[in-house]
Design a protein around this motif. Structure first.
Motif, short mmCIF file in Angstrom:
data_model
loop_
_atom_site.label_atom_id
_atom_site.label_comp_id
_atom_site.label_asym_id
_atom_site.label_seq_id
_atom_site.Cartn_x
_atom_site.Cartn_y
_atom_site.Cartn_z
N HIS A 13 0.84 -1.20 0.00
CA HIS A 13 0.00 0.00 0.00
C HIS A 13 0.88 1.25 0.00
CE1 HIS A 13 -3.12 -2.66 2.30
NE2 HIS A 13 -3.08 -2.94 1.01
N SER A 14 1.89 1.24 0.87
CA SER A 14 2.77 2.41 0.99
C SER A 14 3.54 2.68 -0.30
CB SER A 14 3.76 2.21 2.14
OG SER A 14 3.08 2.01 3.37
N ARG A 15 3.97 1.63 -0.98
CA ARG A 15 4.74 1.81 -2.22
C ARG A 15 3.88 2.43 -3.32
NH1 ARG A 15 9.65 0.75 -3.97
NH2 ARG A 15 10.07 0.08 -6.12
N ILE A 16 2.64 2.00 -3.42
CA ILE A 16 1.75 2.59 -4.43
C ILE A 16 1.45 4.05 -4.09
CG2 ILE A 16 -0.54 2.48 -5.47
CD1 ILE A 16 -0.44 -0.56 -5.03
N ILE A 17 1.22 4.32 -2.80
CA ILE A 17 0.94 5.69 -2.37
C ILE A 17 2.14 6.59 -2.64
CG2 ILE A 17 0.51 7.14 -0.34
CD1 ILE A 17 -1.14 4.78 0.80
N ARG A 18 3.34 6.07 -2.37
CA ARG A 18 4.56 6.86 -2.54
C ARG A 18 4.86 7.11 -4.02
NH1 ARG A 18 7.39 3.82 0.07
NH2 ARG A 18 8.62 2.71 -1.52
N ARG A 19 4.69 6.09 -4.85
CA ARG A 19 5.05 6.23 -6.27
C ARG A 19 3.92 6.84 -7.10
NH1 ARG A 19 6.90 1.85 -9.59
NH2 ARG A 19 8.83 2.90 -10.15
N ARG A 20 2.68 6.74 -6.59
CA ARG A 20 1.53 7.21 -7.37
C ARG A 20 1.50 6.57 -8.75
NH1 ARG A 20 -2.24 10.68 -4.56
NH2 ARG A 20 -1.12 11.19 -2.64
N SER A 21 1.88 5.31 -8.80
CA SER A 21 1.95 4.60 -10.07
C SER A 21 1.78 3.11 -9.83
CB SER A 21 3.31 4.88 -10.74
OG SER A 21 3.47 4.07 -11.89
N SER A 22 1.18 2.44 -10.81
CA SER A 22 1.06 0.98 -10.77
C SER A 22 2.10 0.33 -11.66
CB SER A 22 -0.34 0.56 -11.21
OG SER A 22 -0.54 0.90 -12.59
N GLU A 23 3.10 1.10 -12.11
CA GLU A 23 4.14 0.58 -13.00
C GLU A 23 4.80 -0.64 -12.37
OE1 GLU A 23 8.05 -0.16 -14.50
OE2 GLU A 23 7.76 0.90 -12.61
N THR A 27 -4.03 6.48 -8.47
CA THR A 27 -3.16 6.77 -9.62
C THR A 27 -3.92 7.34 -10.81
OG1 THR A 27 -3.36 4.59 -10.68
CG2 THR A 27 -1.77 4.79 -8.89
N ARG A 28 -5.22 7.55 -10.65
CA ARG A 28 -6.06 7.93 -11.80
C ARG A 28 -5.55 9.16 -12.53
NH1 ARG A 28 -12.25 7.94 -10.66
NH2 ARG A 28 -11.44 8.88 -8.75
N ASN A 29 -5.19 10.20 -11.80
CA ASN A 29 -4.76 11.45 -12.44
C ASN A 29 -3.27 11.71 -12.25
OD1 ASN A 29 -7.43 12.14 -13.30
ND2 ASN A 29 -7.90 12.75 -11.19
#
Length: 281
Positions: A37-47, A116-118
């Motif tokens: 969860h933290s990694r997605i929040i930090r990167r703001r990306s699903s890459e 990550t939508r916008n």
């Protein structure tokens, strides 16, 4: 046919040590998702995350939840008859574990969809695939929800309920096994983890084997309840090994930064092209 009284007898001699370990494991299961969860929040990306991985993982977690909900129905009936509060709680430890696991995994999908939508760091093409996965999951969850309501509250046939519980367990196993193949391929193609959290897998991989054993040892346990997790643990071990290999043997930070830069450049160029299009054809 086993009577309800015989079923209730299974839960009358709970172990306090087993109960405590079960609750600690339940807490650990959810905490293991926090790095992701933290990694997605930090990167703001699903890459780095495969949309199919997210879809299959979510449907697997939800199917496992349905399985345990139905399997533990007799225990909840016993709770209303002659089980003490402690005996009742002990009978639901496996269900609590699976529920927290489902919440943890679904939050990964929900963060990828709504956070990550916008984001300029999110590939528009990949986001569309993830959003499609999200829609498929909602449809799958809705169909299961309707079937459970029908079987439990309208039909009420125990054999039919157990058959659907076993089917859900089989589906959870199949989804859990196949969910890792697209992610393994994605990680192999990119040669870096991206938004996939290594810390999460370091916690979950050994925990998956322990959890499988815990579910196997639960009173009234069914094979369909623990098989998804032992299968997933083996495949996650392969994925973790790949991520560690790329981290130790390649320039992972550089590869991930380059991937995000490419996404940002594409998004900016696409946005500029859209702005330059005439409003009227």
């Amino acid at each position: 046919m086993i009577s309800l009284e015989e079923t209730c007898n299974i839960y009358t001699h709970p172990s306090r040590i087993s109960f405590s370990l079960g609750l600690l494991l339940a807490l650990g299961i959810y905490i293991s998702y926090v790095p992701q969860h933290s990694r997605i929040i930090r990167r703001r990306s699903s890459e780095g995350l495969s949309p199919l991985f997210l879809l299959l993982g979510s449907t697997s977690a939800f199917s496992a939840f349905i399985n345990l909900y139905l399997v533990t129905l007799p225990a909840r009936q016993c709770c209303s008859i002659d089980l003490t509060a402690f005996q009742c709680m002990n009978s639901q430890v496996g269900f609590i574990q699976v529920t927290l696991q489902m919440i943890g995994y679904l939050l990964v999908l929900f963060l990828c969809v709504f956070l990550t939508r916008n984001s300029v760091d999110e590939s528009r093409t990949e986001y569309e695939k993830i959003y499609l996965s999200f829609q498929w999951f909602l449809a799958y969850a809705f169909v299961n929800f309707v079937l459970v309501i029908y079987l439990v509250f309208y039909q009420g046939e125990a054999n039919a309920v157990m058959k659907f519980a076993n089917l859900s367990g089989i589906l959870a196993t199949v989804f859990a096994m196949f969910q890792y193949f697209p992610q393994i391929y994605t990680t192999y193609r990119l040669k870096h983890p991206g938004s996939l959290s290594i810390n999460m897998m370091l916690l979950q991989t050994p925990g998956g084997f322990v959890w499988s054993l815990s579910l196997f040892l639960q009173p009234g346990s069914k094979w369909s309840s623990w098989l998804p997790y032992i299968s997933a643990a083996f495949l996650q071990l392969i994925l973790l090994s790949m991520c560690l290999y790329y981290t130790w043997n390649t320039d992972t930070p550089g590869s991930e930064a380059e991937a995000i830069t490419d996404i940002e450049r594409t998004n900016i160029e696409t946005g500029e092209n859209q702005e330059r299009q005439p409003l009227l054809a």
